[in-house]
Design an enzyme around this catalytic site. Structure first.
Site, PDB file in Angstrom:
ATOM      1  N   TYR A 179      28.710 -51.588  32.775  1.00 50.04           N
ATOM      2  CA  TYR A 179      27.167 -51.355  32.171  1.00 50.04           C
ATOM      3  C   TYR A 179      26.956 -50.148  31.948  1.00 50.04           C
ATOM      4  CZ  TYR A 179      22.089 -52.065  31.161  1.00 50.04           C
ATOM      5  OH  TYR A 179      21.624 -52.128  30.549  1.00 50.04           O
ATOM      6  N   SER A 195      19.992 -46.036  30.580  1.00 45.41           N
ATOM      7  CA  SER A 195      18.928 -46.342  31.274  1.00 45.41           C
ATOM      8  C   SER A 195      19.264 -45.561  32.876  1.00 45.41           C
ATOM      9  CB  SER A 195      19.814 -47.921  31.745  1.00 45.41           C
ATOM     10  OG  SER A 195      19.411 -48.423  33.100  1.00 45.41           O
TER      11      SER A 195
HETATM   12  P1  NAP Z   1      15.818 -57.641  24.983  1.00 45.16           P
HETATM   13  O1  NAP Z   1      14.999 -57.981  24.831  1.00 45.16           O
HETATM   14  O2  NAP Z   1      17.732 -59.020  25.237  1.00 45.16           O
HETATM   15  O3  NAP Z   1      16.614 -56.452  22.932  1.00 45.16           O
HETATM   16  C1  NAP Z   1      17.848 -56.999  23.382  1.00 45.16           C
HETATM   17  C2  NAP Z   1      18.074 -56.791  21.511  1.00 45.16           C
HETATM   18  O4  NAP Z   1      19.585 -56.253  21.239  1.00 45.16           O
HETATM   19  C3  NAP Z   1      17.585 -57.357  21.256  1.00 45.16           C
HETATM   20  O5  NAP Z   1      16.932 -57.313  20.144  1.00 45.16           O
HETATM   21  C4  NAP Z   1      18.606 -57.964  20.542  1.00 45.16           C
HETATM   22  O6  NAP Z   1      18.651 -59.787  19.332  1.00 45.16           O
HETATM   23  C5  NAP Z   1      19.791 -56.256  20.113  1.00 45.16           C
HETATM   24  N1  NAP Z   1      21.579 -57.252  20.021  1.00 45.16           N
HETATM   25  C6  NAP Z   1      21.568 -57.669  21.321  1.00 45.16           C
HETATM   26  N2  NAP Z   1      23.133 -57.995  21.229  1.00 45.16           N
HETATM   27  C7  NAP Z   1      23.374 -57.302  19.733  1.00 45.16           C
HETATM   28  C8  NAP Z   1      24.589 -57.165  18.346  1.00 45.16           C
HETATM   29  N3  NAP Z   1      25.638 -57.796  18.720  1.00 45.16           N
HETATM   30  N4  NAP Z   1      23.647 -56.513  17.415  1.00 45.16           N
HETATM   31  C9  NAP Z   1      22.698 -56.367  16.890  1.00 45.16           C
HETATM   32  N5  NAP Z   1      20.997 -57.239  17.794  1.00 45.16           N
HETATM   33  C10 NAP Z   1      21.844 -56.686  18.995  1.00 45.16           C
HETATM   34  O7  NAP Z   1      16.526 -56.737  26.237  1.00 45.16           O
HETATM   35  P2  NAP Z   1      15.697 -55.184  26.457  1.00 45.16           P
HETATM   36  O8  NAP Z   1      15.211 -54.861  27.636  1.00 45.16           O
HETATM   37  O9  NAP Z   1      14.681 -54.824  25.004  1.00 45.16           O
HETATM   38  O10 NAP Z   1      16.933 -54.063  26.310  1.00 45.16           O
HETATM   39  C11 NAP Z   1      17.059 -53.006  25.399  1.00 45.16           C
HETATM   40  C12 NAP Z   1      17.469 -52.189  25.429  1.00 45.16           C
HETATM   41  O11 NAP Z   1      17.321 -51.496  27.021  1.00 45.16           O
HETATM   42  C13 NAP Z   1      19.542 -52.687  25.650  1.00 45.16           C
HETATM   43  O12 NAP Z   1      19.932 -50.948  25.029  1.00 45.16           O
HETATM   44  C14 NAP Z   1      19.002 -51.998  27.038  1.00 45.16           C
HETATM   45  O13 NAP Z   1      20.444 -51.667  28.086  1.00 45.16           O
HETATM   46  C15 NAP Z   1      18.191 -51.394  27.727  1.00 45.16           C
HETATM   47  N6  NAP Z   1      17.311 -51.600  29.073  1.00 45.16           N
HETATM   48  C16 NAP Z   1      16.916 -52.506  29.687  1.00 45.16           C
HETATM   49  C17 NAP Z   1      16.830 -52.394  30.635  1.00 45.16           C
HETATM   50  C18 NAP Z   1      15.453 -53.755  31.158  1.00 45.16           C
HETATM   51  O14 NAP Z   1      15.098 -53.663  32.194  1.00 45.16           O
HETATM   52  N7  NAP Z   1      15.277 -54.672  30.182  1.00 45.16           N
HETATM   53  C19 NAP Z   1      16.653 -51.117  31.235  1.00 45.16           C
HETATM   54  C20 NAP Z   1      17.646 -49.904  31.358  1.00 45.16           C
HETATM   55  C21 NAP Z   1      18.111 -50.366  29.764  1.00 45.16           C
HETATM   56  P3  NAP Z   1      19.047 -60.077  18.849  1.00 45.16           P
HETATM   57  O15 NAP Z   1      19.211 -61.235  20.105  1.00 45.16           O
HETATM   58  O16 NAP Z   1      18.146 -60.669  17.810  1.00 45.16           O
HETATM   59  O17 NAP Z   1      20.781 -59.905  18.456  1.00 45.16           O
END
Ligand code: NAP
Length: 269
Positions: A154, A141
């Site tokens: 985080y 991130s």
């Molecule tokens: P998201 O839609 O909330 O996706 C998170 C994913 O992780 C979901 O598929 C969730 O699925 C899975 N997950 C969460 N806890 C888990 C667990 N204990 N075991 C297995 N799977 C788990 O958010 P996203 O933005 O796509 O996030 C993806 C990545 O991008 C993350 O690493 C996040 O830190 C990073 N990121 C996001 C942003 C942003 O602004 N959105 C910015 C920088 C980095 P289930 O709930 O079905 O388990």
């Protein structure tokens, strides 16, 4: 249907960025293994992609914070020779200030964002090294380099992902293994609801779609970038930052403390 590029295992593939990686990698010719907790959502993603791309899509429901479930995913990565790519994407964050955060939740975050990602990398990397090929994409991130922007645990967890990826690149690139750290800025996913600050609260000009973020990152992968920051408009800013960091890294050990500390040592006299 094009020939398979092998199998990509994607964590956090039930929503957001991971679900878009699933879509794009299937369209690029990868068979997929999709990991997340929500089985119903994984089934939806798998059914849609199997019918639109004809690829083989398997779901592997697992809570990566459960050591036994994590071990099952590690076993698949160790034992399935068809796997050619790991996308370490599952993660969560928080917008809550440090001292108002529940320590249990912070440790859960470290367990997922750091420990699970590390264990999955250790599970697959030896196989990639022995085959002289494979790709590991780690979702970090922008808070990995700007920890003041959101919750500091985080930010710390994502700084780990960046540093770990740079170290993997340093050790594995000459063994045929491709490493990419992706540093998304604010991206329109459920991440923000879970973090306690829905992205509708952010200026619209800051927030990228998950589709644009993943498409840019895959272009970065194709062009050989080790660190991809889709929102950074001038890539030279990162090139300069990295060049300065590398110069600094050669200056960080010395027998004597710097003169500004005024500490006399036998070696300095
Ligand atoms: P998201 O839609 O909330 O996706 C998170 C994913 O992780 C979901 O598929 C969730 O699925 C899975 N997950 C969460 N806890 C888990 C667990 N204990 N075991 C297995 N799977 C788990 O958010 P996203 O933005 O796509 O996030 C993806 C990545 O991008 C993350 O690493 C996040 O830190 C990073 N990121 C996001 C942003 C942003 O602004 N959105 C910015 C920088 C980095 P289930 O709930 O079905 O388990």
């Amino acid at each position: 249907m094009s020939a398979s590029k092998g199998t990509a295992l994607i964590t956090g593939a039930s929503s957001g960025i991971g679900a878009v990686y699933a879509d794009r990698l299937a369209k690029r010719g990868y068979d997929l293994i999709l990991v997340a907790r929500n089985e119903a959502r994984l089934k939806d993603v798998a059914a849609r992609l199997a019918s639109t791309t004809g690829r083989s899509i398997t779901i592997l429901p697992a809570d990566l914070n459960d050591r036994a479930a994590l071990a099952k995913v590690e076993a698949v990565l160790k034992e399935n020779p068809a796997i050619t790519m790991l996308v370490n994407n599952a993660g969560f964050g928080s917008a809550v200030p440090l001292l108002q955060s529940d320590i249990g939740k912070m440790v859960e975050m470290i367990d997922l964002n750091v420990t699970a990602l590390t264990r999955l990398t250790y599970a697959v990397a030896p196989a990639f090294v022995s085959r002289g090929k494979g790709t590991i994409i780690n979702i970090s991130s922008i808070v990995g380099v700007a920890p003041e922007l959101l919750n500091g645990v985080y930010g710390g967890s994502k700084a780990y992902v960046l540093a770990f990826s740079q170290s993997l690149q340093h050790e594995l690139a000459d063994k045929g293994v491709r490493i990419q750290a992706v540093l998304p800025g604010a991206t329109a996913t459920e991440f923000w609801d879970i973090a306690g600050l829905p992205h509708s609260n952010l200026p619209a000009s800051w927030v990228m779609s998950a589709e644009a973020m993943v498409d840019a990152s895959l272009v970065g992968l194709d062009s050989g970038e080790i660190v991809t920051i889709p929102a950074l408009q001038d890539g030279n800013d990162w090139t300069k930052y990295e060049a300065d960091r590398k110069v600094l890294s050669g200056k960080l050990s010395n027998v004597s403390p710097a003169p500004r500390y005024g500490v006399k040592t036998a070696e300095a006299v």
